[in-house]
Design a protein around this motif. Structure first.
Motif, PDB file in Angstrom:
ATOM      1  N   TYR A 102      19.891  12.036 -23.021  1.00  0.00           N
ATOM      2  CA  TYR A 102      18.518  11.793 -23.460  1.00  0.00           C
ATOM      3  C   TYR A 102      17.559  11.373 -22.351  1.00  0.00           C
ATOM      4  O   TYR A 102      16.395  11.103 -22.625  1.00  0.00           O
ATOM      5  CB  TYR A 102      18.499  10.771 -24.601  1.00  0.00           C
ATOM      6  CG  TYR A 102      19.145  11.324 -25.850  1.00  0.00           C
ATOM      7  CD1 TYR A 102      18.569  12.388 -26.530  1.00  0.00           C
ATOM      8  CD2 TYR A 102      20.347  10.819 -26.308  1.00  0.00           C
ATOM      9  CE1 TYR A 102      19.180  12.927 -27.653  1.00  0.00           C
ATOM     10  CE2 TYR A 102      20.952  11.339 -27.438  1.00  0.00           C
ATOM     11  CZ  TYR A 102      20.370  12.397 -28.107  1.00  0.00           C
ATOM     12  OH  TYR A 102      20.965  12.918 -29.218  1.00  0.00           O
ATOM     13  N   GLY A 103      18.022  11.300 -21.105  1.00  0.00           N
ATOM     14  CA  GLY A 103      17.132  10.975 -19.994  1.00  0.00           C
ATOM     15  C   GLY A 103      16.548   9.578 -20.082  1.00  0.00           C
ATOM     16  O   GLY A 103      15.328   9.400 -20.120  1.00  0.00           O
ATOM     17  N   VAL A 104      17.429   8.594 -20.102  1.00  0.00           N
ATOM     18  CA  VAL A 104      17.003   7.202 -20.198  1.00  0.00           C
ATOM     19  C   VAL A 104      17.656   6.420 -19.059  1.00  0.00           C
ATOM     20  O   VAL A 104      18.842   6.582 -18.785  1.00  0.00           O
ATOM     21  CB  VAL A 104      17.405   6.587 -21.557  1.00  0.00           C
ATOM     22  CG1 VAL A 104      17.012   5.124 -21.636  1.00  0.00           C
ATOM     23  CG2 VAL A 104      16.786   7.376 -22.708  1.00  0.00           C
ATOM     24  N   LEU A 105      16.873   5.589 -18.403  1.00  0.00           N
ATOM     25  CA  LEU A 105      17.374   4.707 -17.347  1.00  0.00           C
ATOM     26  C   LEU A 105      17.331   3.283 -17.879  1.00  0.00           C
ATOM     27  O   LEU A 105      16.274   2.819 -18.324  1.00  0.00           O
ATOM     28  CB  LEU A 105      16.502   4.819 -16.092  1.00  0.00           C
ATOM     29  CG  LEU A 105      16.862   3.897 -14.933  1.00  0.00           C
ATOM     30  CD1 LEU A 105      18.119   4.401 -14.231  1.00  0.00           C
ATOM     31  CD2 LEU A 105      15.713   3.792 -13.949  1.00  0.00           C
ATOM     32  N   ALA A 106      18.466   2.592 -17.855  1.00  0.00           N
ATOM     33  CA  ALA A 106      18.529   1.185 -18.231  1.00  0.00           C
ATOM     34  C   ALA A 106      18.497   0.371 -16.943  1.00  0.00           C
ATOM     35  O   ALA A 106      19.348   0.545 -16.071  1.00  0.00           O
ATOM     36  CB  ALA A 106      19.806   0.898 -19.009  1.00  0.00           C
ATOM     37  N   ALA A 107      17.486  -0.487 -16.841  1.00  0.00           N
ATOM     38  CA  ALA A 107      17.326  -1.308 -15.633  1.00  0.00           C
ATOM     39  C   ALA A 107      16.692  -2.638 -16.015  1.00  0.00           C
ATOM     40  O   ALA A 107      15.671  -2.649 -16.703  1.00  0.00           O
ATOM     41  CB  ALA A 107      16.452  -0.591 -14.614  1.00  0.00           C
ATOM     42  N   GLY A 108      17.296  -3.714 -15.562  1.00  0.00           N
ATOM     43  CA  GLY A 108      16.707  -5.033 -15.799  1.00  0.00           C
ATOM     44  C   GLY A 108      16.440  -5.339 -17.256  1.00  0.00           C
ATOM     45  O   GLY A 108      15.469  -5.997 -17.575  1.00  0.00           O
ATOM     46  N   GLY A 109      17.272  -4.827 -18.153  1.00  0.00           N
ATOM     47  CA  GLY A 109      17.091  -5.092 -19.574  1.00  0.00           C
ATOM     48  C   GLY A 109      16.086  -4.180 -20.261  1.00  0.00           C
ATOM     49  O   GLY A 109      15.837  -4.318 -21.445  1.00  0.00           O
ATOM     50  N   GLU A 110      15.494  -3.256 -19.532  1.00  0.00           N
ATOM     51  CA  GLU A 110      14.525  -2.296 -20.104  1.00  0.00           C
ATOM     52  C   GLU A 110      15.103  -0.900 -20.113  1.00  0.00           C
ATOM     53  O   GLU A 110      15.947  -0.546 -19.284  1.00  0.00           O
ATOM     54  CB  GLU A 110      13.231  -2.305 -19.295  1.00  0.00           C
ATOM     55  CG  GLU A 110      12.496  -3.620 -19.309  1.00  0.00           C
ATOM     56  CD  GLU A 110      12.095  -4.076 -20.701  1.00  0.00           C
ATOM     57  OE1 GLU A 110      11.725  -3.231 -21.540  1.00  0.00           O
ATOM     58  OE2 GLU A 110      12.159  -5.282 -20.959  1.00  0.00           O
ATOM     59  N   LEU A 111      14.614  -0.079 -21.050  1.00  0.00           N
ATOM     60  CA  LEU A 111      14.975   1.334 -21.116  1.00  0.00           C
ATOM     61  C   LEU A 111      13.757   2.155 -20.743  1.00  0.00           C
ATOM     62  O   LEU A 111      12.685   1.977 -21.328  1.00  0.00           O
ATOM     63  CB  LEU A 111      15.451   1.691 -22.533  1.00  0.00           C
ATOM     64  CG  LEU A 111      16.708   0.976 -23.014  1.00  0.00           C
ATOM     65  CD1 LEU A 111      17.044   1.397 -24.439  1.00  0.00           C
ATOM     66  CD2 LEU A 111      17.882   1.256 -22.097  1.00  0.00           C
ATOM     67  N   LEU A 112      13.918   3.037 -19.765  1.00  0.00           N
ATOM     68  CA  LEU A 112      12.826   3.850 -19.250  1.00  0.00           C
ATOM     69  C   LEU A 112      13.127   5.333 -19.442  1.00  0.00           C
ATOM     70  O   LEU A 112      14.258   5.768 -19.233  1.00  0.00           O
ATOM     71  CB  LEU A 112      12.614   3.576 -17.760  1.00  0.00           C
ATOM     72  CG  LEU A 112      12.507   2.121 -17.329  1.00  0.00           C
ATOM     73  CD1 LEU A 112      12.486   2.018 -15.821  1.00  0.00           C
ATOM     74  CD2 LEU A 112      11.269   1.490 -17.931  1.00  0.00           C
ATOM     75  N   ASN A 113      12.127   6.090 -19.781  1.00  0.00           N
ATOM     76  CA  ASN A 113      12.254   7.546 -19.892  1.00  0.00           C
ATOM     77  C   ASN A 113      12.235   8.128 -18.481  1.00  0.00           C
ATOM     78  O   ASN A 113      11.397   7.747 -17.657  1.00  0.00           O
ATOM     79  CB  ASN A 113      11.078   8.085 -20.714  1.00  0.00           C
ATOM     80  CG  ASN A 113      11.197   9.559 -21.011  1.00  0.00           C
ATOM     81  OD1 ASN A 113      12.203  10.196 -20.701  1.00  0.00           O
ATOM     82  ND2 ASN A 113      10.163  10.107 -21.604  1.00  0.00           N
ATOM     83  N   ILE A 114      13.149   9.057 -18.198  1.00  0.00           N
ATOM     84  CA  ILE A 114      13.219   9.662 -16.867  1.00  0.00           C
ATOM     85  C   ILE A 114      13.334  11.174 -16.974  1.00  0.00           C
ATOM     86  O   ILE A 114      13.747  11.710 -17.995  1.00  0.00           O
ATOM     87  CB  ILE A 114      14.419   9.125 -16.058  1.00  0.00           C
ATOM     88  CG1 ILE A 114      15.723   9.293 -16.855  1.00  0.00           C
ATOM     89  CG2 ILE A 114      14.179   7.697 -15.620  1.00  0.00           C
ATOM     90  CD1 ILE A 114      16.979   8.996 -16.079  1.00  0.00           C
ATOM     91  N   GLY A 115      12.975  11.817 -15.891  1.00  0.00           N
ATOM     92  CA  GLY A 115      13.221  13.247 -15.737  1.00  0.00           C
ATOM     93  C   GLY A 115      14.294  13.411 -14.660  1.00  0.00           C
ATOM     94  O   GLY A 115      14.385  12.593 -13.742  1.00  0.00           O
ATOM     95  N   PHE A 116      15.090  14.457 -14.781  1.00  0.00           N
ATOM     96  CA  PHE A 116      16.150  14.716 -13.808  1.00  0.00           C
ATOM     97  C   PHE A 116      15.669  15.723 -12.770  1.00  0.00           C
ATOM     98  O   PHE A 116      14.935  16.665 -13.095  1.00  0.00           O
ATOM     99  CB  PHE A 116      17.397  15.267 -14.507  1.00  0.00           C
ATOM    100  CG  PHE A 116      18.047  14.276 -15.416  1.00  0.00           C
ATOM    101  CD1 PHE A 116      18.898  13.296 -14.902  1.00  0.00           C
ATOM    102  CD2 PHE A 116      17.823  14.302 -16.775  1.00  0.00           C
ATOM    103  CE1 PHE A 116      19.498  12.374 -15.743  1.00  0.00           C
ATOM    104  CE2 PHE A 116      18.416  13.381 -17.621  1.00  0.00           C
ATOM    105  CZ  PHE A 116      19.268  12.416 -17.107  1.00  0.00           C
TER     106      PHE A 116
END
Length: 111
Positions: free
Chosen positions: A94-108
């Motif tokens: 689903y193109g999601v980055l988990a960082a520092g407790g947040e979920l971010l939408n990403i493109g590959f």
């Protein structure tokens, strides 16, 4: 002991997670609530990694704990937040980055 992000880093991640500055759900912008739920409901697609490099242009290179690597993109400059060695996880479906407790939408990155 898990390293917690600084207040400034937390603010930057919250802005990025909200898609502030973008009013669409395209790859790398705001995370759609359905994509968020789908990512959380499919744990087998998470890729544990550490940040290798995060550029001001939004490109983030991560190295997986299994030896693989990925290049992903987010519209916001996270270079001061995602420092080399920072632990992250990438949801490869689903193109999601988990960082520092947040979920971010990403493109590959396309090969």
């Amino acid at each position: 002991m898990t390293r917690q992000p600084s207040p400034a880093a937390k603010d930057a991640l919250l802005r990025a997670a909200s898609g502030q500055g973008a009013d669409m759900f395209d790859d790398g912008y705001a995370l759609h609530p359905i994509a968020r739920r789908a990512a959380l409901a499919t744990p087998s697609h998470w890729f544990d990694a550490v940040v290798v490099n995060a550029g001001a242009d939004g490109w983030i290179e991560v190295a997986g704990l299994d030896g693989g690597s990925l290049r992903v993109w987010h519209f916001d400059d996270l270079s001061t937040v995602l420092t080399p060695g920072s632990p992250v996880a990438v949801h490869t479906l689903y193109g999601v980055l988990a960082a520092g407790g947040e979920l971010l939408n990403i493109g590959f990155a396309r090969s």
